[in-house]
Scaffold this motif. Structure first.
Motif, PDB file in Angstrom:
ATOM      1  N   GLY A 154      -6.696   3.007   3.415  1.00 60.23           N
ATOM      2  CA  GLY A 154      -7.339   2.769   4.696  1.00 60.23           C
ATOM      3  C   GLY A 154      -7.726   1.333   4.931  1.00 60.23           C
ATOM      4  N   LYS A 155      -7.670   0.500   3.927  1.00 55.83           N
ATOM      5  CA  LYS A 155      -8.108  -0.873   4.086  1.00 55.83           C
ATOM      6  C   LYS A 155      -7.180  -1.648   5.020  1.00 55.83           C
ATOM      7  CE  LYS A 155      -9.835  -4.678   1.340  1.00 55.83           C
ATOM      8  NZ  LYS A 155     -10.146  -5.160  -0.015  1.00 55.83           N
ATOM      9  N   SER A 156      -5.915  -1.566   4.759  1.00 54.51           N
ATOM     10  CA  SER A 156      -4.914  -2.171   5.635  1.00 54.51           C
ATOM     11  C   SER A 156      -3.573  -1.521   5.327  1.00 54.51           C
ATOM     12  CB  SER A 156      -4.860  -3.686   5.410  1.00 54.51           C
ATOM     13  OG  SER A 156      -4.007  -4.296   6.351  1.00 54.51           O
ATOM     14  N   ASP A 157      -3.507  -0.235   5.633  1.00 53.98           N
ATOM     15  CA  ASP A 157      -2.324   0.551   5.266  1.00 53.98           C
ATOM     16  C   ASP A 157      -1.045   0.029   5.916  1.00 53.98           C
ATOM     17  OD1 ASP A 157      -3.965   2.107   3.758  1.00 53.98           O
ATOM     18  OD2 ASP A 157      -4.056   3.789   5.171  1.00 53.98           O
ATOM     19  N   LYS A 158      -1.142  -0.401   7.165  1.00 53.98           N
ATOM     20  CA  LYS A 158       0.068  -0.854   7.867  1.00 53.98           C
ATOM     21  C   LYS A 158       0.689  -2.057   7.164  1.00 53.98           C
ATOM     22  CE  LYS A 158      -1.034   0.833  12.488  1.00 53.98           C
ATOM     23  NZ  LYS A 158      -1.240   0.487  13.922  1.00 53.98           N
ATOM     24  N   ARG A 159      -0.152  -2.981   6.722  1.00 56.60           N
ATOM     25  CA  ARG A 159       0.360  -4.157   6.022  1.00 56.60           C
ATOM     26  C   ARG A 159       1.026  -3.753   4.717  1.00 56.60           C
ATOM     27  NH1 ARG A 159      -3.242  -9.352   3.956  1.00 56.60           N
ATOM     28  NH2 ARG A 159      -1.487 -10.547   3.095  1.00 56.60           N
ATOM     29  N   ALA A 160       0.400  -2.814   3.995  1.00 50.62           N
ATOM     30  CA  ALA A 160       0.978  -2.344   2.732  1.00 50.62           C
ATOM     31  C   ALA A 160       2.301  -1.629   2.976  1.00 50.62           C
ATOM     32  CB  ALA A 160      -0.009  -1.421   2.037  1.00 50.62           C
ATOM     33  N   LEU A 161       2.358  -0.824   4.044  1.00 51.64           N
ATOM     34  CA  LEU A 161       3.594  -0.092   4.349  1.00 51.64           C
ATOM     35  C   LEU A 161       4.718  -1.037   4.774  1.00 51.64           C
ATOM     36  CD1 LEU A 161       1.997   2.937   6.218  1.00 51.64           C
ATOM     37  CD2 LEU A 161       3.213   3.008   4.027  1.00 51.64           C
ATOM     38  N   ASN A 162       4.354  -2.134   5.430  1.00 44.67           N
ATOM     39  CA  ASN A 162       5.365  -3.113   5.836  1.00 44.67           C
ATOM     40  C   ASN A 162       5.885  -3.946   4.667  1.00 44.67           C
ATOM     41  OD1 ASN A 162       5.252  -2.375   8.553  1.00 44.67           O
ATOM     42  ND2 ASN A 162       3.609  -3.843   9.016  1.00 44.67           N
ATOM     43  N   GLN A 163       5.114  -3.967   3.553  1.00 46.50           N
ATOM     44  CA  GLN A 163       5.526  -4.733   2.380  1.00 46.50           C
ATOM     45  C   GLN A 163       5.417  -3.855   1.131  1.00 46.50           C
ATOM     46  OE1 GLN A 163       3.933  -8.903   2.349  1.00 46.50           O
ATOM     47  NE2 GLN A 163       2.778  -8.242   4.148  1.00 46.50           N
ATOM     48  N   MET A 164       6.029  -2.689   1.196  1.00 48.68           N
ATOM     49  CA  MET A 164       5.903  -1.704   0.141  1.00 48.68           C
ATOM     50  C   MET A 164       6.436  -2.209  -1.201  1.00 48.68           C
ATOM     51  SD  MET A 164       6.833   1.864   2.137  1.00 48.68           S
ATOM     52  CE  MET A 164       6.693   2.827   0.650  1.00 48.68           C
ATOM     53  N   ASP A 165       7.488  -3.000  -1.176  1.00 48.88           N
ATOM     54  CA  ASP A 165       8.095  -3.459  -2.425  1.00 48.88           C
ATOM     55  C   ASP A 165       7.133  -4.288  -3.272  1.00 48.88           C
ATOM     56  OD1 ASP A 165      10.407  -2.182  -1.770  1.00 48.88           O
ATOM     57  OD2 ASP A 165      11.425  -3.968  -0.989  1.00 48.88           O
ATOM     58  N   SER A 166       6.300  -5.074  -2.615  1.00 45.78           N
ATOM     59  CA  SER A 166       5.362  -5.908  -3.378  1.00 45.78           C
ATOM     60  C   SER A 166       3.969  -5.302  -3.464  1.00 45.78           C
ATOM     61  CB  SER A 166       5.271  -7.298  -2.735  1.00 45.78           C
ATOM     62  OG  SER A 166       4.851  -7.208  -1.386  1.00 45.78           O
ATOM     63  N   PHE A 167       3.520  -4.569  -2.434  1.00 42.64           N
ATOM     64  CA  PHE A 167       2.170  -4.029  -2.411  1.00 42.64           C
ATOM     65  C   PHE A 167       2.046  -2.689  -3.143  1.00 42.64           C
ATOM     66  CE2 PHE A 167       1.465  -7.253   0.623  1.00 42.64           C
ATOM     67  CZ  PHE A 167       0.109  -7.386   0.859  1.00 42.64           C
ATOM     68  N   LEU A 168       3.059  -1.828  -3.053  1.00 39.31           N
ATOM     69  CA  LEU A 168       2.909  -0.461  -3.521  1.00 39.31           C
ATOM     70  C   LEU A 168       3.845  -0.049  -4.669  1.00 39.31           C
ATOM     71  CD1 LEU A 168       2.570   1.255  -0.005  1.00 39.31           C
ATOM     72  CD2 LEU A 168       0.724   0.584  -1.548  1.00 39.31           C
ATOM     73  N   LYS A 169       5.102  -0.275  -4.527  1.00 34.73           N
ATOM     74  CA  LYS A 169       6.099   0.293  -5.443  1.00 34.73           C
ATOM     75  C   LYS A 169       5.916  -0.080  -6.923  1.00 34.73           C
ATOM     76  CE  LYS A 169       9.763   1.219  -2.129  1.00 34.73           C
ATOM     77  NZ  LYS A 169      11.172   0.953  -1.726  1.00 34.73           N
ATOM     78  N   PRO A 170       5.432  -1.264  -7.272  1.00 32.43           N
ATOM     79  CA  PRO A 170       5.283  -1.577  -8.707  1.00 32.43           C
ATOM     80  C   PRO A 170       4.338  -0.629  -9.448  1.00 32.43           C
ATOM     81  CG  PRO A 170       5.234  -3.597  -7.434  1.00 32.43           C
ATOM     82  CD  PRO A 170       5.171  -2.472  -6.453  1.00 32.43           C
ATOM     83  N   VAL A 171       3.341  -0.008  -8.739  1.00 32.62           N
ATOM     84  CA  VAL A 171       2.374   0.850  -9.435  1.00 32.62           C
ATOM     85  C   VAL A 171       2.161   2.190  -8.727  1.00 32.62           C
ATOM     86  CG1 VAL A 171       1.131  -1.077 -10.496  1.00 32.62           C
ATOM     87  CG2 VAL A 171       0.460  -0.282  -8.223  1.00 32.62           C
ATOM     88  N   CYS A 172       2.928   2.478  -7.690  1.00 36.75           N
ATOM     89  CA  CYS A 172       2.724   3.710  -6.924  1.00 36.75           C
ATOM     90  C   CYS A 172       4.015   4.499  -6.784  1.00 36.75           C
ATOM     91  CB  CYS A 172       2.182   3.398  -5.524  1.00 36.75           C
ATOM     92  SG  CYS A 172       0.603   2.524  -5.509  1.00 36.75           S
ATOM     93  N   GLU A 173       3.876   5.828  -6.671  1.00 38.28           N
ATOM     94  CA  GLU A 173       4.979   6.715  -6.307  1.00 38.28           C
ATOM     95  C   GLU A 173       4.499   7.568  -5.140  1.00 38.28           C
ATOM     96  OE1 GLU A 173       5.785   8.879  -9.845  1.00 38.28           O
ATOM     97  OE2 GLU A 173       4.088  10.250  -9.604  1.00 38.28           O
ATOM     98  N   PHE A 174       5.473   8.131  -4.389  1.00 39.01           N
ATOM     99  CA  PHE A 174       5.121   8.769  -3.122  1.00 39.01           C
ATOM    100  C   PHE A 174       5.506  10.244  -3.120  1.00 39.01           C
ATOM    101  CE2 PHE A 174       6.244   4.325  -2.596  1.00 39.01           C
ATOM    102  CZ  PHE A 174       5.073   3.811  -2.055  1.00 39.01           C
TER     103      PHE A 174
END
Length: 211
Positions: A154-174
């Motif tokens: 909720g902090k800035s989900d849109k920004r994270a979703l627009n840059q998933m490769d660097s913000f999310l994928k290294p430590v997250c799965e969906f």
């Protein structure tokens, strides 16, 4: 010629009356002049005394004003000192409560920005408090080497979703990676990290749900 003695008596009486009247008039004017001078002197003295009193009152009033100004200035300085002391005490109390809370729960928290590409978080880059540049939180026991990894949803989900490769994928799965045009991120389960050589490394990825 018997009327001459009577005539001179009348003249003498007349002149005596005139002289008496003149004396009375002279005395009257002298008395009025004396009273006038006395009144003027009294008024002069009264005016002078009044002027002196007015000067004294003015000087005393000025001194009182100066003293009040000095007291007011001192009060303002004491007020500033009191406010600074109050802020310091408040800060100390908050810090003490934070330390006591961590000691009581025997847990620690560290906040981090985006992970590196290999899914690590250098301990030296961690922060004790959340800020606008932190996206993840690691919770671990004091002096422990294993921790839970949380994504700050909720902090800035849109920004994270627009840059998933660097913000999310290294430590997250969906949970639903195929979701079309997602707008929000929900935390399903925290991940797990291990502290090795001053770096938190991912062992189990965070599970997220896109919506």
């Amino acid at each position: 010629m018997s009327f001459l003695p009577e005539y001179w008596q009348l003249i003498a009486v007349f002149f005596a009356g005139v002289l008496a009247s003149a004396a009375a008039i002279s005395y009257f004017f002298y008395f009025m002049k004396y009273k006038s001078k006395k009144r003027s002197r009294v008024q002069r003295n009264s005016g002078s005394s009044h002027a002196v009193d007015s000067t004294r009152h003015y000087t005393a009033l000025q001194e009182i004003k100066q003293e009040l100004a000095a007291v007011r200035k001192q009060l303002e300085e004491r007020k500033k000192e009191f406010q600074a002391l109050k802020d310091e005490v408040k800060s100390t109390r908050e810090s003490t409560r934070s330390v006591e809370f961590e000691i009581e729960n025997n847990s620690m928290n560290r906040y981090f920005s985006v992970p590196s590409k290999n899914g690590t978080f250098p301990e030296e880059k961690g922060s004790k408090k959340e800020n606008e540049n932190t996206w993840y939180r690691i919770e671990y026991e004091r002096n422990g080497s294993v921790g839970k990894l949380f994504y700050l949803a909720g902090k800035s989900d849109k920004r994270a979703l627009n840059q998933m490769d660097s913000f999310l994928k290294p430590v997250c799965e969906f949970e639903n990676a195929g979701k079309a045009n997602p707008q929000k991120i929900q935390l399903v389960h925290p991940g797990q990290v291990v502290l090795k050589d001053g770096t938190w490394s991912i062992e189990k990825k965070i599970k997220l749900r896109l919506s």
